[in-house]
Enzyme design. Sequence first.
Site, PDB file in Angstrom:
ATOM      1  N   CYS A   1      71.834  27.661  76.525  1.00 56.40           N
ATOM      2  CA  CYS A   1      73.292  26.933  77.049  1.00 56.40           C
ATOM      3  C   CYS A   1      73.704  26.041  77.164  1.00 56.40           C
ATOM      4  O   CYS A   1      73.019  24.632  76.744  1.00 56.40           O
ATOM      5  CB  CYS A   1      72.619  26.961  78.843  1.00 56.40           C
ATOM      6  SG  CYS A   1      74.181  26.600  79.684  1.00 56.40           S
TER       7      CYS A   1
ATOM      8  N   HIS B   1      73.800  35.672  82.223  1.00 52.97           N
ATOM      9  CA  HIS B   1      73.667  34.805  82.388  1.00 52.97           C
ATOM     10  C   HIS B   1      74.686  33.838  82.752  1.00 52.97           C
ATOM     11  O   HIS B   1      74.771  33.074  83.588  1.00 52.97           O
ATOM     12  CB  HIS B   1      74.177  34.558  80.756  1.00 52.97           C
ATOM     13  CG  HIS B   1      72.898  31.954  80.476  1.00 52.97           C
ATOM     14  ND1 HIS B   1      71.553  32.086  80.202  1.00 52.97           N
ATOM     15  CD2 HIS B   1      74.265  32.035  80.436  1.00 52.97           C
ATOM     16  CE1 HIS B   1      72.590  30.746  79.890  1.00 52.97           C
ATOM     17  NE2 HIS B   1      73.444  30.608  79.930  1.00 52.97           N
ATOM     18  N   GLU B   2      76.712  34.371  82.066  1.00 53.98           N
ATOM     19  CA  GLU B   2      76.978  33.077  82.652  1.00 53.98           C
ATOM     20  C   GLU B   2      77.844  33.453  84.214  1.00 53.98           C
ATOM     21  O   GLU B   2      78.185  33.252  84.919  1.00 53.98           O
ATOM     22  CB  GLU B   2      78.569  34.216  81.871  1.00 53.98           C
ATOM     23  CG  GLU B   2      78.261  33.720  80.002  1.00 53.98           C
ATOM     24  CD  GLU B   2      77.959  31.998  80.171  1.00 53.98           C
ATOM     25  OE1 GLU B   2      77.930  31.073  80.923  1.00 53.98           O
ATOM     26  OE2 GLU B   2      77.181  32.404  78.677  1.00 53.98           O
TER      27      GLU B   2
ATOM     28  N   HIS C   1      76.497  31.129  85.986  1.00 60.80           N
ATOM     29  CA  HIS C   1      76.844  30.205  86.332  1.00 60.80           C
ATOM     30  C   HIS C   1      77.398  30.303  87.806  1.00 60.80           C
ATOM     31  O   HIS C   1      77.658  28.956  88.563  1.00 60.80           O
ATOM     32  CB  HIS C   1      76.954  29.662  85.150  1.00 60.80           C
ATOM     33  CG  HIS C   1      75.973  29.290  83.917  1.00 60.80           C
ATOM     34  ND1 HIS C   1      75.925  27.912  83.907  1.00 60.80           N
ATOM     35  CD2 HIS C   1      76.076  29.593  83.329  1.00 60.80           C
ATOM     36  CE1 HIS C   1      74.939  27.875  82.646  1.00 60.80           C
ATOM     37  NE2 HIS C   1      74.985  28.349  82.279  1.00 60.80           N
TER      38      HIS C   1
END
Length: 170
Positions: free
Chosen positions: A91, A133-134, A137
């Site tokens: 990351c 993953h994004e 966030h």
Amino acid sequence: MAILDVLRFPDERLRTVAAPVETFTPELQHIVDDMFETMYAEEGIGLAATQVDIHQRIIVIDVSENREDPLVLINPEILEQAGSTGIEEGCLSVPDHRALVPRAEWVKVRALDRNGQPFELEADDLLAICIQHEMDHLIGKLFVDYLSPLKRQRIRQKLEKMAREDRKAL
């Protein structure tokens, strides 16, 4: 276009839940362009707006080897997911650290493109992992949250030490 500053763990701003994008303005286009420039400059394959201290539901991704397949996901939502996989993820907000994270192998996502047009996308393998993953966030979650508290604390300490050393060098 400009390269934006990427927030680094344990910066608490990374824990902010992003708000939906309501209007598609020229400023939004600049944000998307700057996010791509930042992601490419940092040699990443994905970047969420939260990572550059913009708390809107915007993601840019390019998992192609030649950086010729940019993808913008605004207000993304996962409609379906299947399978189970995991790779060692890294990351931009947690530099020099990687960890195995469990993810769905396949996802179907609905989002808006950079012009506000809705679309659906089916993704597998690296693209599916990157999208998940994004999207984490956007809800204030980092890949280190999947780790044990001890591992997370060790990473925090190493990154805090790196930040102190960087400040001394200035």
